[in-house]
Design a protein around this motif. Sequence first.
Motif, PDB file in Angstrom:
ATOM      1  N   LEU A  77       0.685  -1.261   0.045  1.00 34.07           N
ATOM      2  CA  LEU A  77       0.010  -0.204  -0.109  1.00 34.07           C
ATOM      3  C   LEU A  77       0.883   0.975  -0.028  1.00 34.07           C
ATOM      4  CD1 LEU A  77      -2.842   1.212   0.050  1.00 34.07           C
ATOM      5  CD2 LEU A  77      -2.729   1.081   2.371  1.00 34.07           C
ATOM      6  N   GLU A  78       1.770   1.370   0.893  1.00 39.60           N
ATOM      7  CA  GLU A  78       2.700   2.384   0.797  1.00 39.60           C
ATOM      8  C   GLU A  78       3.432   2.414  -0.256  1.00 39.60           C
ATOM      9  OE1 GLU A  78       1.357   1.111   4.803  1.00 39.60           O
ATOM     10  OE2 GLU A  78       2.349   0.108   3.348  1.00 39.60           O
ATOM     11  N   ALA A  79       4.063   1.437  -0.934  1.00 41.49           N
ATOM     12  CA  ALA A  79       4.681   1.266  -1.947  1.00 41.49           C
ATOM     13  C   ALA A  79       4.000   2.113  -3.494  1.00 41.49           C
ATOM     14  CB  ALA A  79       5.226   0.013  -2.491  1.00 41.49           C
ATOM     15  N   LEU A  80       2.947   1.816  -3.250  1.00 40.13           N
ATOM     16  CA  LEU A  80       1.786   2.207  -4.414  1.00 40.13           C
ATOM     17  C   LEU A  80       1.387   3.706  -4.219  1.00 40.13           C
ATOM     18  CD1 LEU A  80      -0.368  -0.816  -5.105  1.00 40.13           C
ATOM     19  CD2 LEU A  80       1.737   0.010  -6.485  1.00 40.13           C
ATOM     20  N   ALA A  81       1.541   4.165  -3.095  1.00 44.22           N
ATOM     21  CA  ALA A  81       0.935   5.336  -2.944  1.00 44.22           C
ATOM     22  C   ALA A  81       2.060   6.699  -3.419  1.00 44.22           C
ATOM     23  CB  ALA A  81       0.771   5.779  -1.370  1.00 44.22           C
ATOM     24  N   VAL A  82       2.280   6.755  -4.715  1.00 44.20           N
ATOM     25  CA  VAL A  82       3.150   7.528  -5.235  1.00 44.20           C
ATOM     26  C   VAL A  82       2.625   8.914  -5.349  1.00 44.20           C
ATOM     27  CG1 VAL A  82       4.339   5.927  -6.542  1.00 44.20           C
ATOM     28  CG2 VAL A  82       2.359   7.031  -7.778  1.00 44.20           C
ATOM     29  N   LYS A  83       3.430   9.823  -5.517  1.00 48.04           N
ATOM     30  CA  LYS A  83       2.932  11.241  -5.664  1.00 48.04           C
ATOM     31  C   LYS A  83       2.847  11.985  -7.230  1.00 48.04           C
ATOM     32  CE  LYS A  83       5.666  12.376  -1.471  1.00 48.04           C
ATOM     33  NZ  LYS A  83       6.639  13.309  -0.820  1.00 48.04           N
ATOM     34  N   ASN A  84       3.736  11.350  -8.022  1.00 53.89           N
ATOM     35  CA  ASN A  84       3.472  11.739  -9.281  1.00 53.89           C
ATOM     36  C   ASN A  84       3.864  10.949 -10.306  1.00 53.89           C
ATOM     37  OD1 ASN A  84       3.622  14.552 -11.150  1.00 53.89           O
ATOM     38  ND2 ASN A  84       5.246  13.247 -11.832  1.00 53.89           N
ATOM     39  N   ILE A  85       3.278  10.744 -11.444  1.00 53.28           N
ATOM     40  CA  ILE A  85       3.387   9.714 -12.652  1.00 53.28           C
ATOM     41  C   ILE A  85       3.814  10.674 -13.850  1.00 53.28           C
ATOM     42  CG2 ILE A  85       2.606   8.155 -14.115  1.00 53.28           C
ATOM     43  CD1 ILE A  85       0.452   7.205 -11.796  1.00 53.28           C
ATOM     44  N   SER A  86       5.020  10.590 -14.528  1.00 53.33           N
ATOM     45  CA  SER A  86       5.440  11.188 -15.595  1.00 53.33           C
ATOM     46  C   SER A  86       5.028  10.154 -16.847  1.00 53.33           C
ATOM     47  CB  SER A  86       6.843  11.594 -15.604  1.00 53.33           C
ATOM     48  OG  SER A  86       6.996  12.518 -14.745  1.00 53.33           O
ATOM     49  N   PHE A  87       4.524  10.454 -17.810  1.00 52.91           N
ATOM     50  CA  PHE A  87       4.111   9.492 -19.038  1.00 52.91           C
ATOM     51  C   PHE A  87       5.367   9.157 -19.614  1.00 52.91           C
ATOM     52  CE2 PHE A  87      -0.564   8.974 -20.279  1.00 52.91           C
ATOM     53  CZ  PHE A  87      -0.831   9.020 -18.890  1.00 52.91           C
ATOM     54  N   ASP A  88       5.581   7.916 -20.099  1.00 53.85           N
ATOM     55  CA  ASP A  88       6.794   7.365 -20.623  1.00 53.85           C
ATOM     56  C   ASP A  88       6.878   7.824 -22.100  1.00 53.85           C
ATOM     57  OD1 ASP A  88       4.732   5.675 -21.369  1.00 53.85           O
ATOM     58  OD2 ASP A  88       5.742   3.724 -21.138  1.00 53.85           O
ATOM     59  N   ARG A  89       5.490   7.777 -22.453  1.00 57.29           N
ATOM     60  CA  ARG A  89       5.595   8.412 -24.149  1.00 57.29           C
ATOM     61  C   ARG A  89       4.291   9.471 -24.081  1.00 57.29           C
ATOM     62  NH1 ARG A  89       4.891   2.408 -26.379  1.00 57.29           N
ATOM     63  NH2 ARG A  89       4.373   2.247 -24.116  1.00 57.29           N
ATOM     64  N   PRO A  90       4.785  10.659 -24.255  1.00 52.93           N
ATOM     65  CA  PRO A  90       3.685  11.611 -24.452  1.00 52.93           C
ATOM     66  C   PRO A  90       2.647  11.451 -25.726  1.00 52.93           C
ATOM     67  CG  PRO A  90       5.811  12.548 -24.906  1.00 52.93           C
ATOM     68  CD  PRO A  90       5.899  11.162 -24.422  1.00 52.93           C
ATOM     69  N   MET A  91       1.471  12.054 -25.521  1.00 52.81           N
ATOM     70  CA  MET A  91       0.723  12.238 -26.762  1.00 52.81           C
ATOM     71  C   MET A  91       1.196  13.261 -27.530  1.00 52.81           C
ATOM     72  SD  MET A  91      -3.530  12.401 -27.225  1.00 52.81           S
ATOM     73  CE  MET A  91      -3.562  10.973 -26.066  1.00 52.81           C
ATOM     74  N   ALA A  92       1.814  12.948 -28.818  1.00 51.12           N
ATOM     75  CA  ALA A  92       2.373  13.721 -29.596  1.00 51.12           C
ATOM     76  C   ALA A  92       2.591  13.058 -30.986  1.00 51.12           C
ATOM     77  CB  ALA A  92       3.910  14.361 -29.186  1.00 51.12           C
ATOM     78  N   ASP A  93       2.780  13.869 -32.031  1.00 53.10           N
ATOM     79  CA  ASP A  93       2.885  13.530 -33.364  1.00 53.10           C
ATOM     80  C   ASP A  93       4.216  12.834 -33.416  1.00 53.10           C
ATOM     81  OD1 ASP A  93       0.604  14.466 -34.568  1.00 53.10           O
ATOM     82  OD2 ASP A  93       1.399  16.343 -34.725  1.00 53.10           O
ATOM     83  N   LYS A  94       4.471  11.741 -34.230  1.00 49.92           N
ATOM     84  CA  LYS A  94       5.767  10.858 -34.470  1.00 49.92           C
ATOM     85  C   LYS A  94       6.166  10.303 -33.253  1.00 49.92           C
ATOM     86  CE  LYS A  94       5.745  12.418 -38.628  1.00 49.92           C
ATOM     87  NZ  LYS A  94       5.416  11.517 -39.944  1.00 49.92           N
ATOM     88  N   VAL A  95       5.622  10.144 -32.018  1.00 52.68           N
ATOM     89  CA  VAL A  95       6.050   9.730 -30.779  1.00 52.68           C
ATOM     90  C   VAL A  95       6.195   8.083 -31.032  1.00 52.68           C
ATOM     91  CG1 VAL A  95       3.758   9.129 -29.853  1.00 52.68           C
ATOM     92  CG2 VAL A  95       5.916   9.729 -28.262  1.00 52.68           C
ATOM     93  N   ALA A  96       5.552   7.403 -31.514  1.00 56.37           N
ATOM     94  CA  ALA A  96       5.571   5.950 -31.846  1.00 56.37           C
ATOM     95  C   ALA A  96       7.030   5.854 -32.807  1.00 56.37           C
ATOM     96  CB  ALA A  96       4.630   5.109 -32.628  1.00 56.37           C
TER      97      ALA A  96
END
Length: 446
Positions: free
Chosen positions: A390-409
């Motif tokens: 429970l404590e391990a999953l209680a994170v403060k912030n999630i940065s996206f590994d791949r943002p939604m953007a043109d040509k990201v794939a």
Amino acid sequence: MKLRKFTVLSLAATMAMGMFTGCASTQTAQTGNVETANQTQTADKKEEPKAQENVTLKVSTWDLAANPGITSSVKAFEEQNPNIKVEIIDIASADYTQKLSVMLNGGSELDAFWIKDADTTKSLFDKGQIADLKAYIEKDSIDLEAYNGLANNFTMPSGEIVGLPARTDYYVLYYNKDIFDAAGVSYPSNDMTWEEFEETAKKITTGEGADKKYGALIHTWQACVANWGVQDGKHTIMDTDYTFLKPYYEMVLRMQNDDKTIMDYATLKTGNIHYSSPFLTGNVGMMPMGSWFMTTIISKIQAGESSVNWGVATLPHANDVEAGYTVGSATPLVMNAATDKQDATWEFIKFMTGEECTKLYAEAGAIPGRSNQEALQAIANLEGMPEGVLEALAVKNISFDRPMADKVAEVNGMMGEEHSMIMLGEASVDEGLATMAERSKEIQGK
């Protein structure tokens, strides 16, 4: 990439895979366009209300057997909407994105679908294959803040809202308690730094050859290096200067080539070794990996296929990054723009990403898009979950590994190619990162 806030209302400050809740009331499901609550009446007399039409929705997902939260949520939806039946099209995970593209390009009768690789969402929308949900969201007063900022990732620059987060997953640190105990080393804390991760791997690495116990495992995905560079939310893989990744490549190469505390990249690639195997067989002490792996560990232990004595901690962080920052993604549920059952499809999407399904997904071990303290507690209460999850999953912030953007794939694929060159020693870190930058500029037209 903008910082994505994912604040849990207690504990350390939301992961977990791997979710969907229904609203307390459902709207009348009709085929065709959105209808107002009050049907048009003639001046002379009221029209008799029409009976709800029976509708069958076709919805695609992947590896259904491994995602029991979907099965239980669909059942709940059908019970509350007896006029709507849901036909799930189950596709193997490895083939899903490609087969979905083929189906949509061929004029599939799909009404809704989950998107496995969130970075493909924009391209599908640009091709006219995803419907804008904004009018439905406004009509039913859906509170997008309930998704802890994840919904922002599916709002187009021009204002369209192309999906709602059904679930989320983020990276945590798995560890083998027996290996730590044998070495007399304390278990990883939720405030471990990457420097401490590297040093700890040295302390718990033992043995030689087939009997060797590695201090850690870094999987072959380029994300398992690049993610630590975007963890602070100040950079994304769409940058055209990748020098911010240098410390993490240097760390992993030291662990691979000098300290021998991780299995080398070439062995993992040529042997086609999945990350789960070394951990489940008890051969590695630590492994940064997604929250989705928790339910896999439990199922393997319950099936008698593994006896690993495991624990989980928050993902390690850089010295200048706050503890509780991690990297992940969200799985959106979207509407096929070609469906002729828009109203019924919306009811399904609304339910599957609503409050009721939050509980159902959490009870199946998946972290819902509307994650909250109650959902995380339900996950922690699952049989087989280790103490402290429970404590391990209680994170403060999630940065996206791949943002939604043109040509990201395309950029992500390119980085994978250059990642292999660096890890195999065919290019130095500086050379590899410089080539990444050049190719990224070419792909993005900069």
